[in-house]
Design a protein around this motif. Structure first.
Motif, mmCIF file in Angstrom:
data_model
loop_
_atom_site.group_PDB
_atom_site.id
_atom_site.type_symbol
_atom_site.label_atom_id
_atom_site.label_comp_id
_atom_site.label_asym_id
_atom_site.label_seq_id
_atom_site.Cartn_x
_atom_site.Cartn_y
_atom_site.Cartn_z
ATOM 1 N N GLY A 249 29.097 4.381 -3.099
ATOM 2 C CA GLY A 249 29.228 4.243 -4.536
ATOM 3 C C GLY A 249 28.455 5.306 -5.288
ATOM 4 O O GLY A 249 27.690 6.080 -4.719
ATOM 5 N N THR A 250 28.632 5.302 -6.611
ATOM 6 C CA THR A 250 27.985 6.322 -7.438
ATOM 7 C C THR A 250 27.226 5.731 -8.624
ATOM 8 O O THR A 250 26.647 6.480 -9.408
ATOM 9 N N ALA A 251 27.216 4.413 -8.779
ATOM 10 C CA ALA A 251 26.627 3.791 -9.972
ATOM 11 C C ALA A 251 25.374 2.987 -9.631
ATOM 12 O O ALA A 251 25.110 2.656 -8.467
ATOM 13 N N LEU A 252 24.612 2.664 -10.664
ATOM 14 C CA LEU A 252 23.478 1.748 -10.556
ATOM 15 C C LEU A 252 23.916 0.399 -11.093
ATOM 16 O O LEU A 252 24.440 0.304 -12.203
ATOM 17 N N LEU A 253 23.694 -0.645 -10.318
ATOM 18 C CA LEU A 253 24.081 -1.999 -10.704
ATOM 19 C C LEU A 253 22.823 -2.787 -11.033
ATOM 20 O O LEU A 253 21.936 -2.956 -10.190
ATOM 21 N N PRO B 1 18.212 17.092 -15.221
ATOM 22 C CA PRO B 1 18.909 18.124 -15.996
ATOM 23 C C PRO B 1 20.287 18.441 -15.409
ATOM 24 O O PRO B 1 20.411 18.833 -14.261
ATOM 25 N N GLY B 2 21.304 18.201 -16.204
ATOM 26 C CA GLY B 2 22.645 18.506 -15.772
ATOM 27 C C GLY B 2 23.359 17.392 -15.030
ATOM 28 O O GLY B 2 24.501 17.570 -14.606
ATOM 29 N N SER B 3 22.721 16.234 -14.882
ATOM 30 C CA SER B 3 23.384 15.136 -14.169
ATOM 31 C C SER B 3 23.177 13.823 -14.914
ATOM 32 O O SER B 3 22.153 13.618 -15.573
ATOM 33 N N ILE B 4 24.171 12.952 -14.807
ATOM 34 C CA ILE B 4 24.114 11.648 -15.454
ATOM 35 C C ILE B 4 24.436 10.566 -14.436
ATOM 36 O O ILE B 4 24.935 10.848 -13.343
ATOM 37 N N LEU B 5 24.158 9.333 -14.827
ATOM 38 C CA LEU B 5 24.347 8.203 -13.922
ATOM 39 C C LEU B 5 24.949 7.034 -14.690
ATOM 40 O O LEU B 5 24.483 6.698 -15.782
ATOM 41 N N ALA B 6 25.986 6.416 -14.119
ATOM 42 C CA ALA B 6 26.585 5.228 -14.721
ATOM 43 C C ALA B 6 25.742 4.011 -14.363
ATOM 44 O O ALA B 6 25.374 3.816 -13.200
ATOM 45 N N VAL B 7 25.430 3.196 -15.374
ATOM 46 C CA VAL B 7 24.622 1.985 -15.176
ATOM 47 C C VAL B 7 25.454 0.783 -15.609
ATOM 48 O O VAL B 7 25.985 0.756 -16.725
ATOM 49 N N ILE B 8 25.565 -0.200 -14.730
ATOM 50 C CA ILE B 8 26.361 -1.401 -14.998
ATOM 51 C C ILE B 8 25.423 -2.597 -15.044
ATOM 52 O O ILE B 8 24.737 -2.909 -14.069
ATOM 53 N N ASP B 9 25.384 -3.273 -16.172
ATOM 54 C CA ASP B 9 24.511 -4.428 -16.393
ATOM 55 C C ASP B 9 25.360 -5.701 -16.336
ATOM 56 O O ASP B 9 26.216 -5.915 -17.189
ATOM 57 N N VAL B 10 25.106 -6.528 -15.326
ATOM 58 C CA VAL B 10 25.870 -7.758 -15.144
ATOM 59 C C VAL B 10 25.040 -8.946 -15.637
ATOM 60 O O VAL B 10 23.908 -9.131 -15.184
ATOM 61 N N PRO B 11 25.565 -9.745 -16.560
ATOM 62 C CA PRO B 11 24.808 -10.895 -17.084
ATOM 63 C C PRO B 11 24.375 -11.840 -15.968
ATOM 64 O O PRO B 11 25.027 -11.958 -14.927
ATOM 65 N N GLY B 12 23.273 -12.551 -16.217
ATOM 66 C CA GLY B 12 22.736 -13.457 -15.208
ATOM 67 C C GLY B 12 23.140 -14.902 -15.377
ATOM 68 O O GLY B 12 22.672 -15.774 -14.636
ATOM 69 N N ALA C 262 23.284 1.974 -5.738
ATOM 70 C CA ALA C 262 21.997 1.287 -5.781
ATOM 71 C C ALA C 262 22.134 0.007 -6.577
ATOM 72 O O ALA C 262 22.892 -0.063 -7.544
ATOM 73 N N VAL C 263 21.376 -1.014 -6.171
ATOM 74 C CA VAL C 263 21.327 -2.289 -6.875
ATOM 75 C C VAL C 263 19.881 -2.559 -7.253
ATOM 76 O O VAL C 263 18.990 -2.521 -6.393
#
Length: 277
Positions: free
Chosen positions: A45-49, A88-99, A116-117
């Protein structure tokens, strides 16, 4: 008159023992090539959960990561997604899941996209609701260990959030150290209760939410007797960090893009996790 040269197999001069060793070598080489090919083909994967119980501070953390400053937030009832600068030059998708118990399992829909989780815990209240937090974490551990072999398991970080609210004695260490130690100790104790209940055939229905599955795995450890310890968890390495954020209006330095929150350890972990191949 043309003479056709005779082709002599190179194995003619080999003894049966040599032929056997050659065959074994070819088989081993083929297996290595197959294993290497499968390893390269495993998806990642490529995102942070961001997952964890309600009111742990996930949404405030998301806004801080995405906008450098923390804006007022409320309990979320839908998945939030944003982009944060990683380097610098890179971004990251962050997904916030309700609890919320009714919708928190939606994290499984995004797990295959996560590299990553981060399981976010309110360290200031874990002493009162440790059983419920452990039940939530059990679902996450089960889901990670249930991923297909073709998918690399995401890195797991447990965040002892709101550690700035911890009241500690001078001799007991910094608030961050105390928060991490408390979260680790309580979660290990509660997860061990769940493991013991499953091992004895009692089930875990009485230890968590109503209607909870009793056949969940994800608690296997390599420690003697299988006692649950994060250091021995067979699902992979588990890291811990202490965090906090300021909720309210942006300060002048935050408006200028200078982070003054308590997420430095998280950002450092993310850079290390997402820049490795």
């Amino acid at each position: 008159m043309l003479v056709t040269p005779e082709v002599v197999p190179f194995t003619n001069g080999l003894s049966p023992q040599s032929l056997l060793l050659l065959s074994l070598a070819l088989v081993v080489g083929l297996l290595i090539v197959i294993a290497f090919s499968r390893r390269k083909s495993r998806s990642r994967g490529t995102a942070l959960l961001l997952v964890g119980p309600s009111d742990a501070g996930k949404t405030a953390m998301l806004s801080t990561l995405a906008f450098t400053g923390t804006l007022p937030s409320h309990t979320s009832l839908q998945v939030n997604t944003s982009i944060m600068p990683l380097s610098p030059g890179s971004i990251l998708a962050v997904i916030d899941v309700p609890g919320h118990p009714r919708i928190r399992d939606q994290f499984q829909e995004h797990l295959v996209n996560a590299r990553a989780v981060a399981f976010v815990v309110d360290a200031s209240t874990i002493s009162r609701n440790g059983s419920a937090v452990a039940e939530h974490l059990h679902h996450v551990l089960h889901a990670i260990t249930s991923l297909p072999p073709s998918h690399l398991a995401p890195a797991l970080l447990i965040l002892a959030n709101k550690c700035d609210l911890m009241k500690t004695a001078t001799s007991s260490g910094s608030p961050t150290e105390v928060a991490i130690s408390r979260v680790r100790t309580i979660l290990e104790r509660e997860l061990e209760k769940r493991r013991e209940a499953q091992s004895s055939g009692i089930g875990v229905e009485g230890l968590g939410a109503e209607g909870e599955r009793s056949d969940m795995g994800g608690l296997d450890c390599s420690s003697p007797g299988g006692v649950f310890k994060f250091a021995d968890w067979e699902g992979g390495e588990v890291d811990f960090a202490g965090t906090w954020v300021n909720v309210g209006e942006l300060k002048d330095d935050e408006k200028e893009g200078v982070a003054t929150d308590g997420l430095a350890s998280l950002r450092s972990w993310l850079r290390a996790t997402f820049t490795t191949t």
